[in-house]
Write an enzyme that holds these catalytic residues in place. Structure first.
Site, PDB file in Angstrom:
ATOM      1  CE1 TYR A 110      -5.292 -44.695  -7.943  1.00 23.52           C
ATOM      2  CE2 TYR A 110      -5.402 -42.891  -9.525  1.00 23.52           C
ATOM      3  CZ  TYR A 110      -4.754 -44.006  -9.016  1.00 23.52           C
ATOM      4  OH  TYR A 110      -3.594 -44.426  -9.581  1.00 23.52           O
TER       5      TYR A 110
ATOM      6  CE  LYS B 265       4.059 -47.359 -10.257  1.00 26.09           C
ATOM      7  NZ  LYS B 265       2.728 -46.963 -10.728  1.00 26.09           N
TER       8      LYS B 265
ATOM      9  CB  THR C 185      -1.904 -41.162  -9.643  1.00 22.58           C
ATOM     10  OG1 THR C 185      -2.244 -42.401 -10.252  1.00 22.58           O
ATOM     11  CG2 THR C 185      -2.364 -41.188  -8.205  1.00 22.58           C
TER      12      THR C 185
ATOM     13  CB  THR D   9       3.890 -43.326 -11.354  1.00 22.60           C
ATOM     14  OG1 THR D   9       2.766 -44.137 -11.002  1.00 22.60           O
ATOM     15  CG2 THR D   9       3.892 -42.053 -10.534  1.00 22.60           C
ATOM     16  CG  ASP D  10       0.739 -47.092 -14.223  1.00 27.58           C
ATOM     17  OD1 ASP D  10       1.161 -47.102 -13.053  1.00 27.58           O
ATOM     18  OD2 ASP D  10      -0.433 -47.383 -14.523  1.00 27.58           O
TER      19      ASP D  10
ATOM     20  CD  GLU E  58      23.475 -68.654 -20.343  1.00 24.14           C
ATOM     21  OE1 GLU E  58      23.160 -69.812 -20.659  1.00 24.14           O
ATOM     22  OE2 GLU E  58      22.978 -68.064 -19.365  1.00 24.14           O
TER      23      GLU E  58
HETATM   24  N1  ASP Z   1      -2.149 -45.479 -13.537  1.00 22.42           N
HETATM   25  C1  ASP Z   1      -1.636 -44.222 -13.067  1.00 22.42           C
HETATM   26  C2  ASP Z   1      -0.912 -43.563 -14.217  1.00 22.42           C
HETATM   27  O1  ASP Z   1       0.127 -44.016 -14.595  1.00 22.42           O
HETATM   28  C3  ASP Z   1      -0.732 -44.450 -11.910  1.00 22.42           C
HETATM   29  C4  ASP Z   1      -0.002 -43.227 -11.398  1.00 22.42           C
HETATM   30  O2  ASP Z   1       0.048 -42.167 -11.968  1.00 22.42           O
HETATM   31  O3  ASP Z   1       0.610 -43.357 -10.312  1.00 22.42           O
HETATM   32  O4  ASP Z   1      -1.394 -42.594 -14.733  1.00 22.42           O
END
Ligand code: ASP
Length: 356
Positions: free
Chosen positions: A52, A191, A39, A118-119, A313
């Protein structure tokens, strides 16, 4: 003739050095930015659109969008990939890790920044932390808002990442993750929110440090092995053994394990209920998977945070299962893949999950 040749050679050298010296500030560290998409490199049709496309903008455009970045370091970029990190792959990981190791051997590279979606950022950062062999800083960053968004936070995250990569303080701390003014250890960070700019946190061990417009400080050291002291390496690796993740739930069907074994998995991570639990029938299937096919099953958690304890357990040895300790399923998968690639046996596995 020889004199003329020497004259031409020396002139070319002098011109080259002066041109190089002109664009490089010798007092600043040299930081290489390796871009992979996400992103942070995403763009939308308008500044307020929630939809986007990730991985659209090239690295040079991203660098140009960060005011003051050239006062922190001599930055140069390289595009390793340009994908949304949902499409991150073992192939790109291996390429990235090999390139980072190669660059860090160069005396004119002081640190590296990796821009990334971020994923799966926590996965890439954790993988790199186990296979990058250098004390020089490697910092991953990304953003939750695309580059064309109102209040895009990518440029400041990139500015901070370069500041960390260029710093003395970050040396010897392994791969670091920075977003939203925080510095995290890859093993600990996750995340935690699908859209919020403060999405990344380390619920078990907390942040490692903070960074504010490039000014930074550390509060603690990483708590597990990484980098030069890690026994894992990407040298000679072209792929990694297949490890799948299965999400556990009430009345879980045990044949899921058989299906993954049949599909070629060499290891399986269970995102277990509670403290890494699964139905008794699934535990029996895990036992069979190891006894009949040598497939190792690791118990992690579907719960957002917390340790998965060995012999909690039931006795893990009775089912040949391994407890993931504080690793979430995605990161337990990475450690299991690297361990299997190195030919580690079941008897050696549990210790690795405490150590790395
Ligand atoms: N789907 C995007 C990615 O991981 C989300 C992001 O970058 O925030 O590339």
């Amino acid at each position: 003739m020889k004199r003329i040749q020497r004259f031409i050679f020396t002139s070319v050298l002098i011109i080259g050095v002066s041109v190089f010296g002109y664009s490089q500030n010798k007092k600043l560290p040299n930081v290489k930015i390796l871009a992979t998409g996400g992103t942070i490199a995403g763009s939308a049709s308008s500044a307020t659109s929630s939809s986007y496309a990730a991985g659209q903008v090239g690295i040079q455009t991203m660098i140009n969008a960060v005011p003051g970045i050239k006062d922190l370091a001599n930055v140069s970029g390289e595009q390793v990939a340009n994908v949304g990190s949902q499409d991150m792959s073992v192939e790109i990981w291996l390429k990235l890790a090999k390139r980072i190791n190669e660059l860090l051997l160069q005396s004119d590279v002081n640190g590296i920044v990796v821009t990334h979606g971020t994923d799966t950022q926590e996965e890439t950062a954790y993988f790199l932390s186990l296979v990058v062999k250098s004390d020089k800083p490697v910092v991953t960053t990304g953003s939750m808002r695309s580059s064309t968004s109102i209040s895009a936070e990518g440029p400041l995250n990139l500015y901070n990442a370069v500041a960390i990569a260029a710093s003395e303080e970050a040396k010897g701390k392994g791969v670091l993750v920075t977003l939203n003014d925080e510095i995290h250890s890859p093993r600990d960070v996750s995340k935690m929110n699908t859209t919020n700019v403060g999405s990344f946190s380390a619920p078990i061990k907390g942040v490692m440090g903070g960074v504010f417009y490039g000014r930074l400080g550390f509060f603690r050291e990483p708590t597990t092995k990484f980098g030069k002291s890690s026994e894992f390496s990407v040298e000679g690796l072209k792929s990694l053994p297949r490890v799948d993740i299965i999400y556990a739930y009430a009345d879980m069907a045990p044949d899921l394990i058989d299906i993954h074994v049949k599909a070629g998995a060499k290891g399986i991570v269970i995102a277990g209920v509670g403290n890494g639990n699964m139905t008794e029938a699934t535990l029996q299937a895990a036992k069979k998977a190891y006894e009949e096919h040598g497939v190792i099953v690791v118990r992690s958690r579907r719960v957002a945070t917390g340790w998965v304890l060995r012999d909690n357990e039931f006795k893990d040895a009775d089912y040949h299962t391994i407890a993931a300790h504080d690793l979430n399923p995605a990161k337990a998968r990475i450690l299991l893949m690297l361990a299997l690639a190195k030919g580690k046996k079941l008897s050696e596995m549990q210790d690795l999950f405490y150590t790395y």
